[in-house]
Design an enzyme around this catalytic site. Sequence first.
Site, mmCIF file in Angstrom:
data_model
loop_
_atom_site.group_PDB
_atom_site.id
_atom_site.type_symbol
_atom_site.label_atom_id
_atom_site.label_comp_id
_atom_site.label_asym_id
_atom_site.label_seq_id
_atom_site.Cartn_x
_atom_site.Cartn_y
_atom_site.Cartn_z
ATOM 1 N NE ARG A 1 101.573 -27.523 18.277
ATOM 2 C CZ ARG A 1 102.045 -26.645 19.164
ATOM 3 N NH1 ARG A 1 102.500 -27.059 20.323
ATOM 4 N NH2 ARG A 1 102.084 -25.375 18.852
ATOM 5 C CE LYS B 1 86.724 -43.246 8.780
ATOM 6 N NZ LYS B 1 85.496 -43.158 7.956
ATOM 7 C CD GLU C 1 76.440 -48.978 11.069
ATOM 8 O OE1 GLU C 1 77.164 -49.656 10.310
ATOM 9 O OE2 GLU C 1 76.220 -47.756 10.887
ATOM 10 C CE LYS D 1 85.291 -49.046 12.228
ATOM 11 N NZ LYS D 1 84.578 -47.843 12.584
ATOM 12 C CD GLU E 1 86.986 -43.982 4.398
ATOM 13 O OE1 GLU E 1 85.855 -44.355 4.131
ATOM 14 O OE2 GLU E 1 87.259 -43.168 5.291
ATOM 15 N NE ARG F 1 88.209 -46.631 8.449
ATOM 16 C CZ ARG F 1 88.671 -46.268 9.633
ATOM 17 N NH1 ARG F 1 89.945 -46.286 9.887
ATOM 18 N NH2 ARG F 1 87.865 -45.866 10.581
ATOM 19 C CG ASN G 1 81.742 -46.270 3.836
ATOM 20 O OD1 ASN G 1 81.456 -46.074 5.012
ATOM 21 N ND2 ASN G 1 82.698 -45.622 3.213
ATOM 22 C CG HIS H 1 77.418 -46.482 5.764
ATOM 23 N ND1 HIS H 1 77.100 -47.792 6.036
ATOM 24 C CD2 HIS H 1 77.611 -45.891 6.971
ATOM 25 C CE1 HIS H 1 77.118 -47.978 7.360
ATOM 26 N NE2 HIS H 1 77.422 -46.839 7.949
ATOM 27 C CG HIS I 1 76.340 -41.224 4.358
ATOM 28 N ND1 HIS I 1 77.605 -41.641 4.008
ATOM 29 C CD2 HIS I 1 76.231 -41.430 5.688
ATOM 30 C CE1 HIS I 1 78.230 -42.081 5.097
ATOM 31 N NE2 HIS I 1 77.421 -41.965 6.121
ATOM 32 C CG HIS J 1 74.429 -43.677 11.098
ATOM 33 N ND1 HIS J 1 74.755 -43.159 9.856
ATOM 34 C CD2 HIS J 1 75.228 -44.761 11.278
ATOM 35 C CE1 HIS J 1 75.716 -43.893 9.323
ATOM 36 N NE2 HIS J 1 76.027 -44.872 10.164
HETATM 37 N N1 NAD Z 1 84.163 -42.609 14.167
HETATM 38 C C1 NAD Z 1 83.534 -43.535 13.489
HETATM 39 O O1 NAD Z 1 84.141 -44.401 12.865
HETATM 40 C C2 NAD Z 1 82.027 -43.557 13.514
HETATM 41 C C3 NAD Z 1 81.347 -44.668 13.015
HETATM 42 C C4 NAD Z 1 79.955 -44.688 13.093
HETATM 43 C C5 NAD Z 1 79.275 -43.623 13.643
HETATM 44 N N2 NAD Z 1 79.967 -42.535 14.123
HETATM 45 C C6 NAD Z 1 79.266 -41.401 14.702
HETATM 46 O O2 NAD Z 1 78.521 -41.843 15.813
HETATM 47 C C7 NAD Z 1 77.431 -40.946 16.012
HETATM 48 C C8 NAD Z 1 76.193 -41.724 16.355
HETATM 49 O O3 NAD Z 1 76.439 -42.452 17.539
HETATM 50 P P1 NAD Z 1 75.270 -43.115 18.399
HETATM 51 O O4 NAD Z 1 74.345 -43.823 17.512
HETATM 52 O O5 NAD Z 1 75.938 -43.846 19.479
HETATM 53 O O6 NAD Z 1 74.425 -41.851 18.930
HETATM 54 P P2 NAD Z 1 74.604 -40.894 20.195
HETATM 55 O O7 NAD Z 1 75.997 -40.790 20.633
HETATM 56 O O8 NAD Z 1 73.872 -39.646 19.876
HETATM 57 O O9 NAD Z 1 73.785 -41.679 21.328
HETATM 58 C C9 NAD Z 1 72.395 -41.882 21.151
HETATM 59 C C10 NAD Z 1 71.608 -41.499 22.402
HETATM 60 O O10 NAD Z 1 71.737 -42.512 23.407
HETATM 61 C C11 NAD Z 1 72.115 -41.943 24.660
HETATM 62 N N3 NAD Z 1 72.896 -42.983 25.342
HETATM 63 C C12 NAD Z 1 74.176 -43.333 25.105
HETATM 64 N N4 NAD Z 1 74.524 -44.397 25.837
HETATM 65 C C13 NAD Z 1 73.439 -44.736 26.580
HETATM 66 C C14 NAD Z 1 73.181 -45.750 27.519
HETATM 67 N N5 NAD Z 1 74.097 -46.678 27.830
HETATM 68 N N6 NAD Z 1 71.954 -45.791 28.096
HETATM 69 C C15 NAD Z 1 70.999 -44.873 27.772
HETATM 70 N N7 NAD Z 1 71.181 -43.909 26.861
HETATM 71 C C16 NAD Z 1 72.388 -43.834 26.280
HETATM 72 C C17 NAD Z 1 72.857 -40.696 24.264
HETATM 73 O O11 NAD Z 1 72.904 -39.744 25.277
HETATM 74 C C18 NAD Z 1 72.050 -40.206 23.061
HETATM 75 O O12 NAD Z 1 70.922 -39.512 23.481
HETATM 76 C C19 NAD Z 1 77.320 -40.118 14.757
HETATM 77 O O13 NAD Z 1 77.734 -38.813 15.021
HETATM 78 C C20 NAD Z 1 78.270 -40.790 13.783
HETATM 79 O O14 NAD Z 1 78.863 -39.861 12.891
HETATM 80 C C21 NAD Z 1 81.317 -42.503 14.059
HETATM 81 ZN ZN ZN Z 2 77.433 -46.478 10.042
#
Ligand code: NAD
Ligand code: ZN
Length: 352
Positions: A112, A134, A176, A218, A228, A232, A236, A239, A243, A256
Amino acid sequence: VKTAHESYPVVVERGALARLHEFIPSKTGKVFLTATEDVWALHKDAVTSGLRDRDFVPLFFPGGEEHKRFSSVEKLAEQMVRLGGDRSSIIIAFGGGVVNDMSGFLAAIFMRGIPVIQIPTTLLAQVDAAVGGKTGVNLVAGKNLIGSFHPPLAVIVDPDLIRTLPPREYRAGLFEVIKHGIIASPDLFEAMTTRAADVIAQKDDIVDYMIGESVRIKSEVVSTDEKEGDLRRILNFGHTFGHALESETKYSRFLHGEAVAWGMNAATHLSRDVGLLSAAEAEAILRTIALYGPIPSVEGLRAENLEARLVADKKSIQGKVHFVLADRIGHVVVRSDVAPEAALRAIRAALQ
Ligand SMILES: NC(=O)c1ccc[n+]([C@@H]2O[C@H](COP(=O)([O-])OP(=O)(O)OC[C@H]3O[C@@H](n4cnc5c(N)ncnc54)[C@H](O)[C@@H]3O)[C@@H](O)[C@H]2O)c1
Ligand SMILES: [Zn+2]
Protein backbone atom coordinates in the site's frame (compact mmCIF):
# COMPACT_ATOMS: atom_id res chain seq x y z
CA VAL A 1 7.98 20.69 -4.98
CA LYS A 2 4.93 21.23 -2.80
CA THR A 3 2.39 18.42 -2.80
CA ALA A 4 -1.03 18.19 -1.19
CA HIS A 5 0.41 16.96 2.11
CA GLU A 6 4.13 17.73 2.15
CA SER A 7 6.99 18.67 -0.10
CA TYR A 8 10.06 17.06 -1.61
CA PRO A 9 13.40 18.33 -2.87
CA VAL A 10 14.57 18.15 -6.47
CA VAL A 11 18.33 18.45 -6.44
CA VAL A 12 20.00 19.45 -9.69
CA GLU A 13 23.73 19.24 -9.25
CA ARG A 14 26.70 17.77 -11.11
CA GLY A 15 27.98 14.84 -9.07
CA ALA A 16 24.84 14.77 -6.86
CA LEU A 17 24.78 11.00 -7.14
CA ALA A 18 27.69 10.88 -4.70
CA ARG A 19 25.32 12.26 -2.04
CA LEU A 20 22.61 9.65 -2.57
CA HIS A 21 23.09 8.15 0.93
CA GLU A 22 22.05 11.48 2.49
CA PHE A 23 18.54 11.11 1.13
CA ILE A 24 17.76 7.74 2.70
CA PRO A 25 15.85 8.16 5.97
CA SER A 26 17.55 6.64 9.01
CA LYS A 27 14.85 4.10 9.85
CA THR A 28 14.74 2.62 6.37
CA GLY A 29 14.76 -1.18 6.05
CA LYS A 30 15.74 -2.82 2.80
CA VAL A 31 16.89 -0.61 -0.05
CA PHE A 32 15.88 -1.78 -3.54
CA LEU A 33 17.42 -0.18 -6.58
CA THR A 34 15.45 -0.61 -9.79
CA ALA A 35 17.17 -0.21 -13.14
CA THR A 36 17.60 -1.71 -16.59
CA GLU A 37 20.68 -3.85 -17.22
CA ASP A 38 22.21 -1.33 -19.68
CA VAL A 39 22.08 1.63 -17.31
CA TRP A 40 23.25 -0.52 -14.41
CA ALA A 41 26.28 -1.70 -16.42
CA LEU A 42 27.21 1.89 -17.27
CA HIS A 43 26.72 3.51 -13.88
CA LYS A 44 26.81 0.85 -11.17
CA ASP A 45 30.05 2.13 -9.66
CA ALA A 46 28.73 5.67 -9.30
CA VAL A 47 25.49 4.49 -7.64
CA THR A 48 27.26 2.04 -5.38
CA SER A 49 29.66 4.67 -4.14
CA GLY A 50 26.79 7.15 -3.71
CA LEU A 51 25.19 4.68 -1.32
CA ARG A 52 28.45 4.43 0.67
CA ASP A 53 28.44 1.26 2.79
CA ARG A 54 24.70 0.83 2.69
CA ASP A 55 23.43 -2.63 1.63
CA PHE A 56 21.06 -2.58 -1.30
CA VAL A 57 19.50 -5.03 -3.73
CA PRO A 58 19.50 -4.22 -7.45
CA LEU A 59 16.38 -5.35 -9.33
CA PHE A 60 15.99 -5.26 -13.08
CA PHE A 61 13.19 -4.23 -15.37
CA PRO A 62 13.39 -5.18 -19.04
CA GLY A 63 13.93 -1.92 -20.95
CA GLY A 64 11.61 -0.39 -23.52
CA GLU A 65 8.15 1.10 -23.66
CA GLU A 66 6.67 -2.31 -24.63
CA HIS A 67 7.67 -3.65 -21.21
CA LYS A 68 6.10 -0.75 -19.31
CA ARG A 69 3.35 -3.09 -18.25
CA PHE A 70 1.63 -4.20 -15.09
CA SER A 71 3.21 -7.65 -15.44
CA SER A 72 6.73 -6.16 -15.09
CA VAL A 73 5.68 -4.36 -11.91
CA GLU A 74 4.12 -7.51 -10.48
CA LYS A 75 7.26 -9.52 -11.20
CA LEU A 76 9.41 -7.08 -9.25
CA ALA A 77 6.93 -6.95 -6.37
CA GLU A 78 7.13 -10.74 -6.07
CA GLN A 79 10.92 -10.54 -6.01
CA MET A 80 10.85 -7.84 -3.34
CA VAL A 81 8.70 -9.97 -1.05
CA ARG A 82 10.94 -12.99 -1.59
CA LEU A 83 13.96 -10.86 -0.72
CA GLY A 84 12.44 -9.67 2.55
CA GLY A 85 10.91 -6.38 1.44
CA ASP A 86 8.32 -4.89 3.79
CA ARG A 87 6.70 -1.57 4.71
CA SER A 88 10.04 -0.14 5.81
CA SER A 89 11.64 -0.76 2.41
CA ILE A 90 12.49 1.97 -0.04
CA ILE A 91 12.88 1.99 -3.82
CA ILE A 92 15.53 3.94 -5.67
CA ALA A 93 14.44 4.30 -9.28
CA PHE A 94 17.53 4.59 -11.46
CA GLY A 95 16.81 5.01 -15.14
CA GLY A 96 14.90 6.77 -17.88
CA GLY A 97 11.23 7.72 -17.81
CA VAL A 98 10.12 4.12 -18.26
CA VAL A 99 11.96 2.99 -15.12
CA ASN A 100 10.91 6.13 -13.22
CA ASP A 101 7.23 5.62 -14.06
CA MET A 102 7.18 1.87 -13.35
CA SER A 103 9.23 2.10 -10.17
CA GLY A 104 7.11 4.96 -8.87
CA PHE A 105 4.02 2.86 -9.51
CA LEU A 106 5.60 -0.17 -7.84
CA ALA A 107 6.41 1.99 -4.81
CA ALA A 108 2.87 3.40 -4.81
CA ILE A 109 1.25 -0.01 -4.54
CA PHE A 110 3.83 -2.20 -2.76
CA MET A 111 2.35 -2.94 0.71
CA ARG A 112 0.00 0.00 0.00
CA GLY A 113 2.86 2.39 -0.57
CA ILE A 114 6.54 2.78 0.27
CA PRO A 115 8.84 5.74 -0.49
CA VAL A 116 10.65 6.15 -3.79
CA ILE A 117 13.70 8.24 -4.65
CA GLN A 118 13.83 9.14 -8.32
CA ILE A 119 17.19 9.29 -10.08
CA PRO A 120 16.48 10.05 -13.74
CA THR A 121 19.22 9.07 -16.19
CA THR A 122 17.88 10.37 -19.52
CA LEU A 123 17.54 14.02 -20.43
CA LEU A 124 13.81 13.54 -20.94
CA ALA A 125 13.37 12.05 -17.49
CA GLN A 126 15.58 14.72 -15.87
CA VAL A 127 13.68 17.64 -17.36
CA ASP A 128 10.23 16.07 -17.22
CA ALA A 129 9.28 12.52 -16.15
CA ALA A 130 10.94 12.34 -12.73
CA VAL A 131 9.33 15.50 -11.35
CA GLY A 132 5.64 15.69 -10.54
CA GLY A 133 4.74 12.37 -8.94
CA LYS A 134 2.89 10.82 -11.89
CA THR A 135 3.54 7.10 -12.10
CA GLY A 136 2.02 4.33 -14.16
CA VAL A 137 2.15 1.67 -16.84
CA ASN A 138 0.57 1.09 -20.24
CA LEU A 139 -2.45 -0.97 -21.24
CA VAL A 140 -3.00 -2.45 -24.68
CA ALA A 141 -5.56 0.31 -25.24
CA GLY A 142 -3.06 3.10 -24.61
CA LYS A 143 -0.19 4.64 -22.73
CA ASN A 144 -0.21 5.35 -18.99
CA LEU A 145 -3.80 4.19 -18.58
CA ILE A 146 -3.21 2.79 -15.12
CA GLY A 147 -1.18 4.52 -12.48
CA SER A 148 -1.20 6.71 -9.46
CA PHE A 149 0.08 9.97 -8.08
CA HIS A 150 2.94 9.01 -5.79
CA PRO A 151 5.22 11.94 -4.97
CA PRO A 152 8.83 10.84 -4.44
CA LEU A 153 10.85 11.36 -1.29
CA ALA A 154 13.39 13.21 -3.40
CA VAL A 155 14.51 13.59 -7.01
CA ILE A 156 18.23 13.59 -7.64
CA VAL A 157 19.21 15.01 -11.02
CA ASP A 158 22.87 14.54 -11.86
CA PRO A 159 23.65 15.98 -15.30
CA ASP A 160 26.81 13.84 -15.49
CA LEU A 161 24.62 10.77 -15.97
CA ILE A 162 23.39 11.76 -19.41
CA ARG A 163 26.85 11.74 -21.02
CA THR A 164 26.37 8.07 -21.93
CA LEU A 165 22.99 8.64 -23.55
CA PRO A 166 22.65 7.70 -27.25
CA PRO A 167 22.60 10.95 -29.30
CA ARG A 168 19.08 10.37 -30.59
CA GLU A 169 17.72 10.01 -27.03
CA TYR A 170 19.54 13.20 -26.03
CA ARG A 171 18.08 15.16 -28.92
CA ALA A 172 14.59 13.85 -28.18
CA GLY A 173 14.88 15.25 -24.65
CA LEU A 174 15.90 18.65 -26.00
CA PHE A 175 12.46 19.14 -27.49
CA GLU A 176 10.90 19.01 -24.01
CA VAL A 177 13.40 21.70 -22.99
CA ILE A 178 12.30 23.88 -25.92
CA LYS A 179 8.73 23.24 -24.79
CA HIS A 180 9.54 24.65 -21.35
CA GLY A 181 10.96 27.74 -23.04
CA ILE A 182 7.84 28.24 -25.14
CA ILE A 183 5.40 27.81 -22.26
CA ALA A 184 7.24 29.73 -19.56
CA SER A 185 10.72 31.07 -20.27
CA PRO A 186 11.73 33.41 -23.11
CA ASP A 187 15.33 33.22 -21.79
CA LEU A 188 15.45 29.45 -22.06
CA PHE A 189 13.96 29.63 -25.56
CA GLU A 190 16.55 32.25 -26.53
CA ALA A 191 19.37 30.07 -25.21
CA MET A 192 18.09 27.07 -27.19
CA THR A 193 18.04 29.31 -30.28
CA THR A 194 21.40 31.03 -30.01
CA ARG A 195 23.49 28.26 -28.42
CA ALA A 196 22.42 25.24 -30.46
CA ALA A 197 26.00 24.21 -31.24
CA ASP A 198 26.90 24.15 -27.52
CA VAL A 199 23.68 22.34 -26.68
CA ILE A 200 24.41 19.64 -29.24
CA ALA A 201 28.03 19.38 -28.04
CA GLN A 202 26.67 18.97 -24.48
CA LYS A 203 28.73 21.83 -22.99
CA ASP A 204 28.36 21.66 -19.22
CA ASP A 205 27.19 25.23 -18.60
CA ILE A 206 24.34 25.15 -21.12
CA VAL A 207 23.29 21.61 -20.14
CA ASP A 208 23.15 22.63 -16.46
CA TYR A 209 21.19 25.74 -17.36
CA MET A 210 18.61 23.95 -19.50
CA ILE A 211 18.07 21.17 -16.96
CA GLY A 212 17.91 23.59 -14.02
CA GLU A 213 15.50 25.94 -15.75
CA SER A 214 13.28 23.07 -16.96
CA VAL A 215 13.13 21.54 -13.49
CA ARG A 216 12.31 24.96 -12.01
CA ILE A 217 9.43 25.43 -14.46
CA LYS A 218 8.02 21.92 -14.07
CA SER A 219 8.34 22.09 -10.27
CA GLU A 220 6.48 25.40 -10.15
CA VAL A 221 3.68 24.16 -12.33
CA VAL A 222 3.13 20.87 -10.52
CA SER A 223 3.43 22.51 -7.09
CA THR A 224 0.55 24.78 -7.79
CA ASP A 225 -1.54 22.18 -9.45
CA GLU A 226 -0.62 18.64 -8.52
CA LYS A 227 -3.51 16.84 -10.15
CA GLU A 228 -3.69 18.38 -13.58
CA GLY A 229 -6.17 21.16 -13.59
CA ASP A 230 -5.77 23.88 -16.16
CA LEU A 231 -2.31 25.02 -15.09
CA ARG A 232 -0.72 21.58 -15.32
CA ARG A 233 -2.20 21.36 -18.80
CA ILE A 234 0.27 23.94 -20.10
CA LEU A 235 2.95 21.24 -19.86
CA ASN A 236 1.10 19.50 -22.67
CA PHE A 237 2.08 22.05 -25.30
CA GLY A 238 2.69 20.02 -28.48
CA HIS A 239 1.45 16.87 -26.77
CA THR A 240 -2.12 16.72 -28.04
CA PHE A 241 -0.83 16.61 -31.61
CA GLY A 242 2.24 14.60 -30.57
CA HIS A 243 0.20 11.85 -28.92
CA ALA A 244 -1.93 11.57 -32.06
CA LEU A 245 1.26 11.06 -34.09
CA GLU A 246 2.62 8.49 -31.64
CA SER A 247 -0.52 6.40 -31.61
CA GLU A 248 -1.07 6.69 -35.37
CA THR A 249 2.45 5.28 -35.89
CA LYS A 250 1.97 2.67 -33.13
CA TYR A 251 4.77 4.12 -31.00
CA SER A 252 7.35 2.66 -33.33
CA ARG A 253 8.54 5.44 -35.61
CA PHE A 254 9.07 8.38 -33.26
CA LEU A 255 10.59 8.76 -29.83
CA HIS A 256 8.25 10.65 -27.52
CA GLY A 257 10.33 13.85 -27.71
CA GLU A 258 10.39 13.65 -31.51
CA ALA A 259 6.61 13.31 -31.65
CA VAL A 260 6.38 16.33 -29.35
CA ALA A 261 8.65 18.28 -31.73
CA TRP A 262 6.22 17.61 -34.56
CA GLY A 263 3.29 18.35 -32.25
CA MET A 264 4.81 21.70 -31.31
CA ASN A 265 5.08 22.54 -35.01
CA ALA A 266 1.37 21.81 -35.41
CA ALA A 267 0.48 23.74 -32.23
CA THR A 268 2.52 26.69 -33.50
CA HIS A 269 0.72 26.70 -36.86
CA LEU A 270 -2.59 26.54 -35.00
CA SER A 271 -1.61 29.35 -32.62
CA ARG A 272 -0.90 31.58 -35.61
CA ASP A 273 -3.96 30.43 -37.55
CA VAL A 274 -6.37 31.38 -34.75
CA GLY A 275 -4.70 34.78 -34.43
CA LEU A 276 -3.00 34.30 -31.07
CA LEU A 277 0.63 34.26 -32.19
CA SER A 278 2.41 36.67 -34.56
CA ALA A 279 3.82 35.27 -37.78
CA ALA A 280 7.32 36.33 -36.72
CA GLU A 281 7.17 34.48 -33.41
CA ALA A 282 5.66 31.42 -35.07
CA GLU A 283 8.57 31.42 -37.55
CA ALA A 284 11.03 31.72 -34.67
CA ILE A 285 9.55 28.70 -32.91
CA LEU A 286 9.55 26.56 -36.07
CA ARG A 287 13.16 27.53 -36.77
CA THR A 288 14.39 26.68 -33.29
CA ILE A 289 12.67 23.28 -33.31
CA ALA A 290 14.27 22.57 -36.70
CA LEU A 291 17.75 23.25 -35.24
CA TYR A 292 17.51 19.98 -33.34
CA GLY A 293 16.10 17.86 -36.14
CA PRO A 294 15.61 16.09 -38.32
CA ILE A 295 12.93 13.94 -36.78
CA PRO A 296 11.83 10.74 -38.60
CA SER A 297 9.82 11.26 -41.75
CA VAL A 298 6.07 11.87 -41.57
CA GLU A 299 5.62 10.52 -45.09
CA GLY A 300 2.50 8.49 -45.74
CA LEU A 301 0.57 9.90 -42.77
CA ARG A 302 -2.91 11.26 -43.44
CA ALA A 303 -4.06 14.46 -41.76
CA GLU A 304 -7.63 13.16 -41.37
CA ASN A 305 -6.44 10.10 -39.44
CA LEU A 306 -4.35 12.23 -37.12
CA GLU A 307 -7.27 14.56 -36.55
CA ALA A 308 -9.47 11.61 -35.58
CA ARG A 309 -6.83 10.56 -33.04
CA LEU A 310 -6.96 13.97 -31.38
CA VAL A 311 -10.54 13.43 -30.37
CA ALA A 312 -9.75 9.99 -28.99
CA ASP A 313 -6.96 11.35 -26.74
CA LYS A 314 -7.67 10.56 -23.12
CA LYS A 315 -7.26 14.18 -22.14
CA SER A 316 -10.17 15.29 -24.27
CA ILE A 317 -13.19 15.51 -22.05
CA GLN A 318 -16.62 14.87 -23.54
CA GLY A 319 -15.28 15.17 -27.05
CA LYS A 320 -13.72 18.59 -26.47
CA VAL A 321 -10.03 18.75 -27.27
CA HIS A 322 -8.02 21.08 -25.08
CA PHE A 323 -5.33 22.80 -27.12
CA VAL A 324 -2.41 24.49 -25.49
CA LEU A 325 -1.59 27.46 -27.71
CA ALA A 326 1.16 30.06 -27.56
CA ASP A 327 0.21 33.72 -27.58
CA ARG A 328 3.85 34.74 -27.33
CA ILE A 329 7.17 32.97 -26.74
CA GLY A 330 7.18 32.22 -23.02
CA HIS A 331 3.43 32.15 -22.53
CA VAL A 332 0.58 29.80 -23.47
CA VAL A 333 -3.18 29.60 -23.04
CA VAL A 334 -5.55 26.61 -23.01
CA ARG A 335 -8.40 26.71 -25.56
CA SER A 336 -11.20 24.22 -26.01
CA ASP A 337 -13.13 26.15 -28.67
CA VAL A 338 -10.87 25.50 -31.64
CA ALA A 339 -12.76 24.61 -34.82
CA PRO A 340 -11.92 21.11 -36.12
CA GLU A 341 -11.08 22.61 -39.54
CA ALA A 342 -8.43 24.82 -37.97
CA ALA A 343 -6.85 21.83 -36.24
CA LEU A 344 -6.87 19.96 -39.54
CA ARG A 345 -5.16 22.87 -41.30
CA ALA A 346 -2.48 22.92 -38.60
CA ILE A 347 -1.87 19.19 -39.02
CA ARG A 348 -1.60 19.62 -42.79
CA ALA A 349 0.89 22.45 -42.36
CA ALA A 350 3.00 20.37 -39.97
CA LEU A 351 2.95 17.39 -42.34
CA GLN A 352 4.48 19.47 -45.19
N1 NAD B 1 5.60 10.71 -15.27
C1 NAD B 1 5.67 11.73 -16.09
O1 NAD B 1 5.30 12.85 -15.77
C2 NAD B 1 6.27 11.51 -17.46
C3 NAD B 1 6.60 12.62 -18.25
C4 NAD B 1 7.19 12.39 -19.49
C5 NAD B 1 7.45 11.11 -19.92
N2 NAD B 1 7.11 10.04 -19.13
C6 NAD B 1 7.37 8.68 -19.56
O2 NAD B 1 8.75 8.52 -19.78
C7 NAD B 1 8.94 7.46 -20.72
C8 NAD B 1 10.03 7.84 -21.69
O3 NAD B 1 11.22 8.06 -20.97
P1 NAD B 1 12.65 8.14 -21.67
O4 NAD B 1 12.57 9.00 -22.85
O5 NAD B 1 13.60 8.47 -20.60
O6 NAD B 1 12.86 6.66 -22.26
P2 NAD B 1 13.43 5.31 -21.61
O7 NAD B 1 13.21 5.25 -20.16
O8 NAD B 1 12.91 4.20 -22.45
O9 NAD B 1 15.00 5.44 -21.88
C9 NAD B 1 15.47 5.49 -23.21
C10 NAD B 1 16.63 4.52 -23.44
O10 NAD B 1 17.84 5.05 -22.88
C11 NAD B 1 18.48 4.09 -22.04
N3 NAD B 1 19.19 4.88 -21.02
C12 NAD B 1 18.66 5.48 -19.94
N4 NAD B 1 19.59 6.20 -19.30
C13 NAD B 1 20.75 6.04 -19.98
C14 NAD B 1 22.05 6.54 -19.80
N5 NAD B 1 22.36 7.40 -18.81
N6 NAD B 1 23.01 6.17 -20.69
C15 NAD B 1 22.71 5.32 -21.72
N7 NAD B 1 21.48 4.85 -21.95
C16 NAD B 1 20.52 5.19 -21.08
C17 NAD B 1 17.34 3.24 -21.56
O11 NAD B 1 17.75 1.98 -21.14
C18 NAD B 1 16.45 3.16 -22.80
O12 NAD B 1 16.92 2.19 -23.68
C19 NAD B 1 7.60 7.20 -21.36
O13 NAD B 1 7.10 5.98 -20.91
C20 NAD B 1 6.73 8.34 -20.86
O14 NAD B 1 5.38 7.95 -20.71
C21 NAD B 1 6.54 10.23 -17.92
ZN1 ZN C 1 6.41 14.86 -22.98
